[in-house]
Design a protein around this motif. Structure first.
Motif, PDB file in Angstrom:
ATOM      1  N   SER A 140       0.845  -1.197   0.000  1.00 51.79           N
ATOM      2  CA  SER A 140       0.000   0.000   0.000  1.00 51.79           C
ATOM      3  C   SER A 140       0.883   1.252   0.000  1.00 51.79           C
ATOM      4  O   SER A 140       2.084   1.180   0.264  1.00 51.79           O
ATOM      5  CB  SER A 140      -0.904   0.017   1.237  1.00 51.79           C
ATOM      6  OG  SER A 140      -0.106   0.191   2.416  1.00 51.79           O
ATOM      7  N   LYS A 141       0.281   2.334  -0.292  1.00 50.81           N
ATOM      8  CA  LYS A 141       0.999   3.606  -0.181  1.00 50.81           C
ATOM      9  C   LYS A 141       1.322   3.857   1.298  1.00 50.81           C
ATOM     10  O   LYS A 141       0.444   3.751   2.156  1.00 50.81           O
ATOM     11  CB  LYS A 141       0.133   4.733  -0.728  1.00 50.81           C
ATOM     12  CG  LYS A 141       0.832   6.080  -0.751  1.00 50.81           C
ATOM     13  CD  LYS A 141      -0.089   7.136  -1.337  1.00 50.81           C
ATOM     14  CE  LYS A 141       0.598   8.480  -1.348  1.00 50.81           C
ATOM     15  NZ  LYS A 141      -0.273   9.547  -1.921  1.00 50.81           N
ATOM     16  N   PRO A 142       2.584   4.145   1.643  1.00 51.63           N
ATOM     17  CA  PRO A 142       2.929   4.305   3.061  1.00 51.63           C
ATOM     18  C   PRO A 142       2.216   5.502   3.695  1.00 51.63           C
ATOM     19  O   PRO A 142       1.970   6.510   3.041  1.00 51.63           O
ATOM     20  CB  PRO A 142       4.437   4.494   3.037  1.00 51.63           C
ATOM     21  CG  PRO A 142       4.760   4.980   1.681  1.00 51.63           C
ATOM     22  CD  PRO A 142       3.751   4.362   0.765  1.00 51.63           C
ATOM     23  N   VAL A 143       1.907   5.325   4.941  1.00 49.42           N
ATOM     24  CA  VAL A 143       1.269   6.393   5.732  1.00 49.42           C
ATOM     25  C   VAL A 143       2.163   6.703   6.934  1.00 49.42           C
ATOM     26  O   VAL A 143       2.549   5.782   7.663  1.00 49.42           O
ATOM     27  CB  VAL A 143      -0.139   5.973   6.209  1.00 49.42           C
ATOM     28  CG1 VAL A 143      -0.712   7.041   7.134  1.00 49.42           C
ATOM     29  CG2 VAL A 143      -1.043   5.730   5.008  1.00 49.42           C
ATOM     30  N   ALA A 144       2.487   7.981   7.122  1.00 45.54           N
ATOM     31  CA  ALA A 144       3.345   8.391   8.241  1.00 45.54           C
ATOM     32  C   ALA A 144       2.487   8.608   9.485  1.00 45.54           C
ATOM     33  O   ALA A 144       1.489   9.346   9.454  1.00 45.54           O
ATOM     34  CB  ALA A 144       4.113   9.657   7.897  1.00 45.54           C
ATOM     35  N   VAL A 145       2.841   7.966  10.544  1.00 44.89           N
ATOM     36  CA  VAL A 145       2.167   8.142  11.837  1.00 44.89           C
ATOM     37  C   VAL A 145       3.143   8.850  12.783  1.00 44.89           C
ATOM     38  O   VAL A 145       4.237   8.335  13.060  1.00 44.89           O
ATOM     39  CB  VAL A 145       1.726   6.799  12.434  1.00 44.89           C
ATOM     40  CG1 VAL A 145       1.109   7.025  13.814  1.00 44.89           C
ATOM     41  CG2 VAL A 145       0.747   6.113  11.507  1.00 44.89           C
ATOM     42  N   THR A 146       2.766  10.044  13.272  1.00 43.73           N
ATOM     43  CA  THR A 146       3.630  10.834  14.176  1.00 43.73           C
ATOM     44  C   THR A 146       3.097  10.737  15.596  1.00 43.73           C
ATOM     45  O   THR A 146       1.922  11.017  15.844  1.00 43.73           O
ATOM     46  CB  THR A 146       3.682  12.301  13.741  1.00 43.73           C
ATOM     47  OG1 THR A 146       4.118  12.365  12.378  1.00 43.73           O
ATOM     48  CG2 THR A 146       4.649  13.085  14.614  1.00 43.73           C
ATOM     49  N   ILE A 147       3.968  10.339  16.488  1.00 40.32           N
ATOM     50  CA  ILE A 147       3.590  10.235  17.905  1.00 40.32           C
ATOM     51  C   ILE A 147       4.234  11.398  18.654  1.00 40.32           C
ATOM     52  O   ILE A 147       5.463  11.529  18.665  1.00 40.32           O
ATOM     53  CB  ILE A 147       4.051   8.898  18.525  1.00 40.32           C
ATOM     54  CG1 ILE A 147       3.622   7.719  17.637  1.00 40.32           C
ATOM     55  CG2 ILE A 147       3.512   8.767  19.944  1.00 40.32           C
ATOM     56  CD1 ILE A 147       2.139   7.552  17.516  1.00 40.32           C
ATOM     57  N   TYR A 148       3.413  12.223  19.231  1.00 43.98           N
ATOM     58  CA  TYR A 148       3.912  13.352  20.012  1.00 43.98           C
ATOM     59  C   TYR A 148       3.851  13.023  21.501  1.00 43.98           C
ATOM     60  O   TYR A 148       2.927  12.346  21.947  1.00 43.98           O
ATOM     61  CB  TYR A 148       3.066  14.604  19.760  1.00 43.98           C
ATOM     62  CG  TYR A 148       3.190  15.169  18.366  1.00 43.98           C
ATOM     63  CD1 TYR A 148       4.239  16.012  18.035  1.00 43.98           C
ATOM     64  CD2 TYR A 148       2.246  14.864  17.390  1.00 43.98           C
ATOM     65  CE1 TYR A 148       4.350  16.548  16.748  1.00 43.98           C
ATOM     66  CE2 TYR A 148       2.342  15.386  16.112  1.00 43.98           C
ATOM     67  CZ  TYR A 148       3.406  16.233  15.797  1.00 43.98           C
ATOM     68  OH  TYR A 148       3.505  16.741  14.532  1.00 43.98           O
ATOM     69  N   GLU A 149       4.848  13.531  22.215  1.00 43.56           N
ATOM     70  CA  GLU A 149       4.739  13.453  23.672  1.00 43.56           C
ATOM     71  C   GLU A 149       3.494  14.239  24.087  1.00 43.56           C
ATOM     72  O   GLU A 149       3.249  15.356  23.590  1.00 43.56           O
ATOM     73  CB  GLU A 149       5.966  14.078  24.346  1.00 43.56           C
ATOM     74  CG  GLU A 149       7.210  13.213  24.305  1.00 43.56           C
ATOM     75  CD  GLU A 149       7.157  12.073  25.320  1.00 43.56           C
ATOM     76  OE1 GLU A 149       6.146  11.968  26.048  1.00 43.56           O
ATOM     77  OE2 GLU A 149       8.096  11.268  25.343  1.00 43.56           O
ATOM     78  N   LYS A 150       2.722  13.680  24.989  1.00 39.75           N
ATOM     79  CA  LYS A 150       1.515  14.370  25.432  1.00 39.75           C
ATOM     80  C   LYS A 150       1.945  15.701  26.064  1.00 39.75           C
ATOM     81  O   LYS A 150       2.755  15.723  26.985  1.00 39.75           O
ATOM     82  CB  LYS A 150       0.749  13.527  26.446  1.00 39.75           C
ATOM     83  CG  LYS A 150      -0.569  14.154  26.883  1.00 39.75           C
ATOM     84  CD  LYS A 150      -1.349  13.223  27.789  1.00 39.75           C
ATOM     85  CE  LYS A 150      -1.930  12.057  26.999  1.00 39.75           C
ATOM     86  NZ  LYS A 150      -2.883  11.271  27.833  1.00 39.75           N
ATOM     87  N   PRO A 151       1.452  16.822  25.542  1.00 41.06           N
ATOM     88  CA  PRO A 151       1.947  18.122  26.029  1.00 41.06           C
ATOM     89  C   PRO A 151       1.600  18.353  27.497  1.00 41.06           C
ATOM     90  O   PRO A 151       0.560  17.899  27.990  1.00 41.06           O
ATOM     91  CB  PRO A 151       1.232  19.128  25.122  1.00 41.06           C
ATOM     92  CG  PRO A 151       0.016  18.425  24.645  1.00 41.06           C
ATOM     93  CD  PRO A 151       0.382  16.980  24.542  1.00 41.06           C
ATOM     94  N   LYS A 152       2.518  19.061  28.149  1.00 41.27           N
ATOM     95  CA  LYS A 152       2.320  19.396  29.555  1.00 41.27           C
ATOM     96  C   LYS A 152       2.176  20.910  29.674  1.00 41.27           C
ATOM     97  O   LYS A 152       3.102  21.658  29.339  1.00 41.27           O
ATOM     98  CB  LYS A 152       3.500  18.910  30.387  1.00 41.27           C
ATOM     99  CG  LYS A 152       3.274  19.025  31.886  1.00 41.27           C
ATOM    100  CD  LYS A 152       4.410  18.358  32.638  1.00 41.27           C
ATOM    101  CE  LYS A 152       4.140  18.342  34.135  1.00 41.27           C
ATOM    102  NZ  LYS A 152       5.225  17.656  34.873  1.00 41.27           N
ATOM    103  N   PRO A 153       1.025  21.389  30.135  1.00 41.58           N
ATOM    104  CA  PRO A 153       0.811  22.840  30.229  1.00 41.58           C
ATOM    105  C   PRO A 153       1.755  23.479  31.257  1.00 41.58           C
ATOM    106  O   PRO A 153       2.302  22.804  32.129  1.00 41.58           O
ATOM    107  CB  PRO A 153      -0.647  22.965  30.682  1.00 41.58           C
ATOM    108  CG  PRO A 153      -1.259  21.639  30.432  1.00 41.58           C
ATOM    109  CD  PRO A 153      -0.163  20.641  30.567  1.00 41.58           C
ATOM    110  N   LYS A 154       1.904  24.775  31.135  1.00 44.86           N
ATOM    111  CA  LYS A 154       2.708  25.550  32.082  1.00 44.86           C
ATOM    112  C   LYS A 154       1.837  26.645  32.671  1.00 44.86           C
ATOM    113  O   LYS A 154       1.165  27.388  31.943  1.00 44.86           O
ATOM    114  CB  LYS A 154       3.922  26.160  31.378  1.00 44.86           C
ATOM    115  CG  LYS A 154       4.823  26.944  32.320  1.00 44.86           C
ATOM    116  CD  LYS A 154       6.016  27.526  31.586  1.00 44.86           C
ATOM    117  CE  LYS A 154       6.896  28.325  32.543  1.00 44.86           C
ATOM    118  NZ  LYS A 154       8.062  28.924  31.840  1.00 44.86           N
ATOM    119  N   VAL A 155       1.857  26.744  34.003  1.00 44.94           N
ATOM    120  CA  VAL A 155       1.064  27.764  34.705  1.00 44.94           C
ATOM    121  C   VAL A 155       1.969  28.935  35.071  1.00 44.94           C
ATOM    122  O   VAL A 155       3.063  28.740  35.601  1.00 44.94           O
ATOM    123  CB  VAL A 155       0.414  27.183  35.975  1.00 44.94           C
ATOM    124  CG1 VAL A 155      -0.274  28.285  36.779  1.00 44.94           C
ATOM    125  CG2 VAL A 155      -0.584  26.099  35.607  1.00 44.94           C
TER     126      VAL A 155
END
Length: 514
Positions: A92-107
């Motif tokens: 199949s045509k390749p599909v890129a899957v990007t995994i990001y670190e779950k963002p952590k908010p800043k107060v």
């Protein structure tokens, strides 16, 4: 031979390559799930599926591949193909899957993490992430799981101590189902600084003694300027603060005066901080009670002592030979009440005399004579007590005079008690009915009290000692201190007299020879 069978058509056609889809987006956070589907091949027709990520070896699986709780290492290019016996479809045509670190908010908290009461404070939650363009924000306080507030910002227009605590925030994707991590907790501290006023060396003074009022803001020692006020009461009998005209002298926290009689009164201070635009409330009160050497008016107390029993009658009057009608008795009680003696329910005024018909412990305070123009003279500390009291003089004692102190208790046949006597908390005479100081000096000034082993201790009373001037000695030459002053003056003048006599004698001899 048999007949020929019917003809059967064999159709050979190529199998198209499968299509790879990612459900539901190609950009995911760590901890989320990713579902990959290899579509376009009917798996029930005996096909099996081969999965490949980047250049890794293939793995066999179903047409649908689910990765739960993904990590960053699960990211990459995915492709799939189908196999049936020895036949393989194309990838199949390749599909890129990007995994990001779950963002952590800043107060962030502005203007500071440590603020003062009534200041405006803003909490802000920021999520720095490339994969999501729009977030909804939720706030939590301390350890509660309930949402405290929503929105990227939360503002306290006037914070109080109850707003102090630990704050954290969390974000959710506005157009999706993903959540951010919870931010670190940030602690907001709210203080209500208090200006504290003290007096050095003491608040009971003789005219001319130096005294310093000290204003401090504990735990916040720098960045303050100070204002100084005297306390009076208005026509509505409310406290009124009058700014001192020379209050700029208190910029360093100290206000020093060389005491005079007109400095008698009740003082407060206030601190201000320009950096955070904050003013404290008025401080505690401090009093300066200054006794003049020759006051124009005397406060006469009957019975003539500074300590009195409860449930008795007490009379106070201002005596001035020139104008006794122009004075009235004022007082400042231990509870902070500034008032006319005659304003009491148990008080009555006749001319310059005030009578309290029935004394209570709440009548304890400083009493003085005040003119219509506001002059204050002859402050006296009156103490009302239900137990043992000290019999001490109302007026300042003059150097060289004789002083007698007694310990009194009204519930005995003989009111004089055999007791211990103390000065400034130290025992100076024990088990005697009265304490005598035959020749008073300035060193005898201080706080005196007495204590009976069974009846208890009396309150403390300040005994002021007035220095003797030569002018006073002209009218009271019998005083021992006056005799000493006169002798010292004569002895001091002797050398000058002797030199003068010698010079006159020599001058006369020279004139005779001429």
């Amino acid at each position: 031979m048999s007949d020929r069978s019917d003809a059967v058509t064999l159709t050979v056609s190529g199998v198209s390559k499968p299509a790879l889809t990612v459900e539901s987006q190609s950009s995911v956070f760590t901890g989320d799930s990713v579902t990959l589907r290899c579509e376009g091949i009917q798996s029930q027709n005996g096909w099996e599926f081969l999965w490949r990520k980047d250049s890794n070896p293939e793995s066999t699986g179903a047409a649908t591949k689910t990765i739960n709780s993904v990590t960053v290492s699960d990211g990459g290019e995915y492709s799939c193909r189908a196999r049936k016996r020895e036949y393989y479809t194309d990838y199949s045509k390749p599909v890129a899957v990007t995994i990001y670190e779950k963002p952590k908010p800043k107060v962030t908290i502005k203007p500071a993490l440590h603020v003062f009461r009534r200041e405006t404070v803003t909490l802000r939650c920021d999520i720095y992430d490339e994969g999501v363009t729009s977030w909804s924000y939720y706030w939590y306080k301390d350890n509660s799981r309930s949402v405290f507030s929503d929105g990227q910002k939360h503002t306290f227009s006037s914070v109080t101590e109850s707003d102090a605590g630990e704050y954290s925030c969390k974000g959710s994707e506005t157009e999706g189902s993903r959540w951010s991590q919870t931010s670190d907790k940030v602690k907001l501290t709210v203080s209500d600084p208090r200006a504290v006023l003290s007096v050095s060396p003491q608040k009971w003074l003789t005219e001319g003694d130096p005294v310093t009022l000290i204003c401090e803001v504990h735990s916040f020692s720098t960045g303050w300027t100070f204002s100084w006020f005297t306390l009076t009461d208005s026509a509505e009998n409310r406290h009124q603060y009058n700014l001192l005209s020379d209050s700029s002298r208190g910029a360093g926290g100290n206000y020093t005066v060389s005491s005079a009689v007109n400095h008698t009164g009740v003082y407060v201070c206030r601190a201000e901080r320009e950096k955070s635009v904050y003013k404290t409330q008025h401080s505690n009160t401090q009093q300066l009670w200054v006794t003049g050497v020759s006051p124009p008016v005397s406060l006469i107390v009957s019975p003539s002592r500074t300590q009195h029993f409860t449930s008795v009658s007490l009379s106070l009057s201002c005596e001035d030979q020139s104008n006794s009608t122009g004075w009235r008795v004022r007082r400042y009680t231990d509870s902070g009440r500034l008032e006319d003696c005659s304003s009491l329910r148990r008080g009555s005024r006749t001319g310059s005399t005030c009578t309290i018909s029935f004394t209570y412990a709440s009548d304890t305070g400083v009493y003085w004579c005040q003119s219509e123009s506001g002059e204050k003279h002859h402050p006296v500390n009156i103490t009302v007590h239900s137990g043992v009291i000290l019999e001490s003089p109302v007026h300042p004692v003059t150097e060289g005079d004789h002083l007698t102190l007694r310990c009194l208790y009204r519930h005995t046949t003989a009111p004089n008690l055999r007791a211990d006597f103390y000065k400034d908390g130290s025992l100076i005479q024990n088990q005697t009915t009265e304490m005598n100081i035959t020749t008073v000096s300035k060193s005898h000034e201080g706080f005196y009290s007495c204590k009976h082993p069974e009846r208890g201790a009396s309150p403390k009373s300040w005994i002021s000692v007035r220095r003797v001037s030569n002018e006073h000695c002209l009218f009271d030459s019998e005083s021992q201190m006056c005799v000493l002053n006169i002798l010292s003056s004569v002895l001091a003048a002797c050398p000058y007299l002797l030199v003068t006599v010698v010079l006159i004698f020599r001058c006369c001899r020279m004139r005779g020879k001429t």
